[in-house]
Design a protein around this motif. Structure first.
Motif, PDB file in Angstrom:
ATOM      1  N   GLU A  84       0.889  -1.210   0.097  1.00  0.00           N
ATOM      2  CA  GLU A  84       0.145   0.183  -0.166  1.00  0.00           C
ATOM      3  C   GLU A  84       1.099   1.183  -0.020  1.00  0.00           C
ATOM      4  N   VAL A  85       0.548   2.348  -0.898  1.00  0.00           N
ATOM      5  CA  VAL A  85       1.370   3.459  -0.824  1.00  0.00           C
ATOM      6  C   VAL A  85       0.333   4.747  -0.681  1.00  0.00           C
ATOM      7  N   ARG A  86       0.764   5.961  -0.297  1.00  0.00           N
ATOM      8  CA  ARG A  86      -0.074   7.088  -0.400  1.00  0.00           C
ATOM      9  C   ARG A  86       0.733   8.212  -0.967  1.00  0.00           C
ATOM     10  N   TYR A  87       0.187   9.026  -2.072  1.00  0.00           N
ATOM     11  CA  TYR A  87       1.080  10.038  -2.084  1.00  0.00           C
ATOM     12  C   TYR A  87       0.074  11.518  -1.833  1.00  0.00           C
ATOM     13  N   GLU A  88       0.669  12.606  -1.509  1.00  0.00           N
ATOM     14  CA  GLU A  88      -0.148  13.641  -1.415  1.00  0.00           C
ATOM     15  C   GLU A  88       0.560  14.812  -2.359  1.00  0.00           C
ATOM     16  N   GLY A  89      -0.303  15.847  -2.773  1.00  0.00           N
ATOM     17  CA  GLY A  89       0.213  17.065  -3.690  1.00  0.00           C
ATOM     18  C   GLY A  89      -0.810  17.915  -3.817  1.00  0.00           C
ATOM     19  N   TYR A  90      -0.402  19.025  -4.557  1.00  0.00           N
ATOM     20  CA  TYR A  90      -1.361  20.008  -5.007  1.00  0.00           C
ATOM     21  C   TYR A  90      -1.592  20.029  -6.369  1.00  0.00           C
ATOM     22  N   GLY A  91      -2.684  20.329  -6.890  1.00  0.00           N
ATOM     23  CA  GLY A  91      -3.150  20.133  -8.059  1.00  0.00           C
ATOM     24  C   GLY A  91      -3.379  21.916  -8.682  1.00  0.00           C
ATOM     25  N   PRO A  92      -3.603  21.993  -9.798  1.00  0.00           N
ATOM     26  CA  PRO A  92      -4.047  23.396 -10.296  1.00  0.00           C
ATOM     27  C   PRO A  92      -4.907  24.033  -9.369  1.00  0.00           C
ATOM     28  N   ALA A  93      -4.789  25.243  -9.132  1.00  0.00           N
ATOM     29  CA  ALA A  93      -5.753  26.275  -8.221  1.00  0.00           C
ATOM     30  C   ALA A  93      -5.522  25.927  -6.704  1.00  0.00           C
ATOM     31  N   VAL A 113       3.113   8.994 -10.535  1.00  0.00           N
ATOM     32  CA  VAL A 113       2.369   9.867 -10.015  1.00  0.00           C
ATOM     33  C   VAL A 113       3.196  11.414  -9.899  1.00  0.00           C
ATOM     34  N   ARG A 114       4.345  11.469  -9.720  1.00  0.00           N
ATOM     35  CA  ARG A 114       4.915  12.725  -9.716  1.00  0.00           C
ATOM     36  C   ARG A 114       4.981  13.389 -11.023  1.00  0.00           C
ATOM     37  N   ALA A 115       4.998  12.299 -12.021  1.00  0.00           N
ATOM     38  CA  ALA A 115       5.064  12.731 -13.745  1.00  0.00           C
ATOM     39  C   ALA A 115       3.874  13.640 -13.952  1.00  0.00           C
ATOM     40  N   LYS A 119       2.976  17.136 -14.909  1.00  0.00           N
ATOM     41  CA  LYS A 119       2.728  17.579 -16.256  1.00  0.00           C
ATOM     42  C   LYS A 119       1.353  18.278 -16.396  1.00  0.00           C
ATOM     43  N   HIS A 120       0.439  18.157 -15.477  1.00  0.00           N
ATOM     44  CA  HIS A 120      -0.767  18.872 -15.323  1.00  0.00           C
ATOM     45  C   HIS A 120      -1.047  19.817 -14.392  1.00  0.00           C
ATOM     46  N   GLY A 121      -0.088  20.598 -14.269  1.00  0.00           N
ATOM     47  CA  GLY A 121      -0.001  21.849 -13.456  1.00  0.00           C
ATOM     48  C   GLY A 121      -0.130  21.560 -11.744  1.00  0.00           C
ATOM     49  N   GLY A 122       0.529  20.687 -11.401  1.00  0.00           N
ATOM     50  CA  GLY A 122       0.226  20.417 -10.094  1.00  0.00           C
ATOM     51  C   GLY A 122       1.801  19.987  -9.581  1.00  0.00           C
ATOM     52  N   SER A 123       1.847  19.687  -8.257  1.00  0.00           N
ATOM     53  CA  SER A 123       3.222  19.310  -7.654  1.00  0.00           C
ATOM     54  C   SER A 123       3.038  18.363  -6.439  1.00  0.00           C
ATOM     55  N   MET A 124       3.870  17.112  -6.551  1.00  0.00           N
ATOM     56  CA  MET A 124       3.761  16.208  -5.446  1.00  0.00           C
ATOM     57  C   MET A 124       4.427  16.696  -4.249  1.00  0.00           C
ATOM     58  N   GLY A 125       3.903  16.518  -3.007  1.00  0.00           N
ATOM     59  CA  GLY A 125       4.692  16.969  -1.829  1.00  0.00           C
ATOM     60  C   GLY A 125       5.058  15.839  -1.072  1.00  0.00           C
ATOM     61  N   GLU A 126       5.404  15.831   0.206  1.00  0.00           N
ATOM     62  CA  GLU A 126       5.764  14.809   1.140  1.00  0.00           C
ATOM     63  C   GLU A 126       4.452  14.303   1.700  1.00  0.00           C
ATOM     64  N   ALA A 214     -11.444  23.870 -13.220  1.00  0.00           N
ATOM     65  CA  ALA A 214     -11.938  22.723 -12.966  1.00  0.00           C
ATOM     66  C   ALA A 214     -11.553  21.591 -14.149  1.00  0.00           C
ATOM     67  N   ARG A 215     -11.636  22.008 -15.465  1.00  0.00           N
ATOM     68  CA  ARG A 215     -10.971  21.092 -16.306  1.00  0.00           C
ATOM     69  C   ARG A 215      -9.857  20.606 -15.943  1.00  0.00           C
ATOM     70  N   SER A 216      -8.822  21.767 -15.688  1.00  0.00           N
ATOM     71  CA  SER A 216      -7.451  21.300 -15.348  1.00  0.00           C
ATOM     72  C   SER A 216      -7.402  20.336 -14.237  1.00  0.00           C
ATOM     73  N   VAL A 217      -7.903  20.607 -13.013  1.00  0.00           N
ATOM     74  CA  VAL A 217      -8.039  19.610 -11.866  1.00  0.00           C
ATOM     75  C   VAL A 217      -8.777  18.128 -12.404  1.00  0.00           C
ATOM     76  N   LEU A 218      -9.629  18.231 -12.937  1.00  0.00           N
ATOM     77  CA  LEU A 218     -10.351  16.904 -13.465  1.00  0.00           C
ATOM     78  C   LEU A 218      -9.362  16.253 -14.260  1.00  0.00           C
ATOM     79  N   LYS A 219      -8.702  16.970 -15.288  1.00  0.00           N
ATOM     80  CA  LYS A 219      -7.811  16.217 -16.235  1.00  0.00           C
ATOM     81  C   LYS A 219      -6.808  15.545 -15.290  1.00  0.00           C
ATOM     82  N   LEU A 220      -5.949  15.989 -14.100  1.00  0.00           N
ATOM     83  CA  LEU A 220      -5.127  15.617 -13.577  1.00  0.00           C
ATOM     84  C   LEU A 220      -5.733  14.185 -12.732  1.00  0.00           C
TER      85      LEU A 220
END
Length: 249
Positions: A84-93, A113-115, A119-126, A214-220
Motif C-alpha cells: 500500500e502506498v499514499r502520495y499527496e500533493g497540490y493540483g491546479p488552483a 504519479v510525480r510525472a 505535467k498537469h499543473g500540480g506538484s507532488m509533496g511529502e 475545474a477542467r485542469s483539476v479533473l484532467k489531472l
C-alpha cells in the motif's frame, strides 16, 4: 457520412467504457489479493475481504472472476506482492490531492504519479503535506427505502457511528476508521448489505473552481485514476451548479 461518424463515436465511447471497466476490475482484484494475504480467503473471517467483495459487487464484477482472484491470492505462489502506498500533493488552483495505491514497484508508481502532477499543473509533496486538511472516515451508504430516518439513526448510534445524513437519495453513515468494520457488520445484520461501504478521505474545507480550473483539476485526477497502481484519488475542490453544468455540456 454522418451515420458513419456516429457509429465511430459510439464505438469509441464503448471502447473507452470497456477500458475503464477493465481498469476498475484490475483495481478490485488487487484489493482482493491484498485482503486475502493480510487475513484469510474466508470473507466471514476477513473484514477487509468482505469490503473488497462489496467493491466487486458495486463494479458488477462476475462471480467467477472474484473466485479466481481469491483462489490465486490464496495459493502458495499467488502472483504479485502488492504494498500500500499514499502520495499527496497540490493540483491546479491549489487543490489538495491524496492518491492511494497498491503497487508491486514503489519506484515506478512514485515516478508515474510525480510525472502526472508535474505535467498537469500540480506538484507532488511529502507524506502528510495535505492529509491534515482531510478527515479519514468510514462511510456506509444505504438506499432510502431500507429504513426510516429515525430507525437508521438509532441503529447507527447503537453500532458506534458518529453521524447519519438521510435524504430522498439515501442514508449516509459515517464512523471512525477503527469502528468501520464493526459498524458495517452491525448495520448489515439489521438492514442487509449496504449500497457501498468504504474508507474515505473527507476534506475539512474546499476550494471553489471556475470552469477552466475545474477542467485542469479533473484532467489531472483522470490521469492519476487511469494509472493501474492507483486505487483511489481524493481532492478538496468544489464545483458550483453552473460550472458542473458547463462541464457536462
Amino acid at each position: 457520412m454522418a451515420g458513419h461518424s456516429q457509429f465511430k463515436n459510439i464505438m469509441h465511447r464503448k471502447g473507452a467504457q470497456d477500458a475503464k471497466r477493465a481498469r476498475q476490475f484490475a483495481k478490485v482484484i488487487r484489493e482482493i489479493t491484498v485482503s486475502v494475504r493480510a487475513g484469510a480467503p474466508d470473507p466471514s473471517a476477513n473484514p477487509r475481504l468482505r469490503a473488497a467483495l462489496s467493491m466487486a459487487r458495486e463494479a458488477n464484477m462476475p462471480k467467477d472472476t472474484v473466485e479466481r482472484a481469491i483462489k490465486k491470492a490464496s495459493g502458495a505462489a499467488g502472483g504479485e506482492d502488492y504494498v500500500e502506498v499514499r502520495y499527496e500533493g497540490y493540483g491546479p488552483a491549489g487543490v489538495a490531492i491524496i492518491v492511494e495505491g497498491l503497487t508491486d514497484n514503489r519506484n515506478r508508481t512514485a515516478s508515474d504519479v510525480r510525472a502526472a502532477f508535474s505535467k498537469h499543473g500540480g506538484s507532488m509533496g511529502e507524506t502528510n503535506s495535505v492529509s491534515f486538511m482531510f478527515q479519514r472516515l468510514g462511510v456506509i451508504a444505504y438506499p432510502a427505502d431500507v429504513a426510516s430516518e429515525d430507525d437508521m439513526l438509532e441503529a447507527a448510534i447503537e453500532a458506534g457511528a458518529d453521524n447519519v445524513e438521510s435524504s430522498d437519495e439515501g442514508h449516509e453513515i459515517t464512523c471512525p476508521v477503527e469502528s468501520f468494520f464493526a459498524v458495517r457488520d452491525a448495520l448489515e445484520a439489521r438492514f442487509g448489505e449496504p449500497r457501498t461501504a468504504k474508507l474515505d478521505w473527507r476534506p475539512g474545507n474546499t476550494v471553489p473552481l471556475d470552469e477552466e480550473q475545474a477542467r485542469s483539476v479533473l484532467k489531472l485526477i483522470d490521469v492519476l485514476d487511469d494509472n493501474d497502481d492507483v486505487q483511489a484519488v481524493y481532492a478538496n475542490f468544489d464545483l458550483s451548479d453552473d460550472v458542473a453544468e458547463a462541464l457536462a455540456a
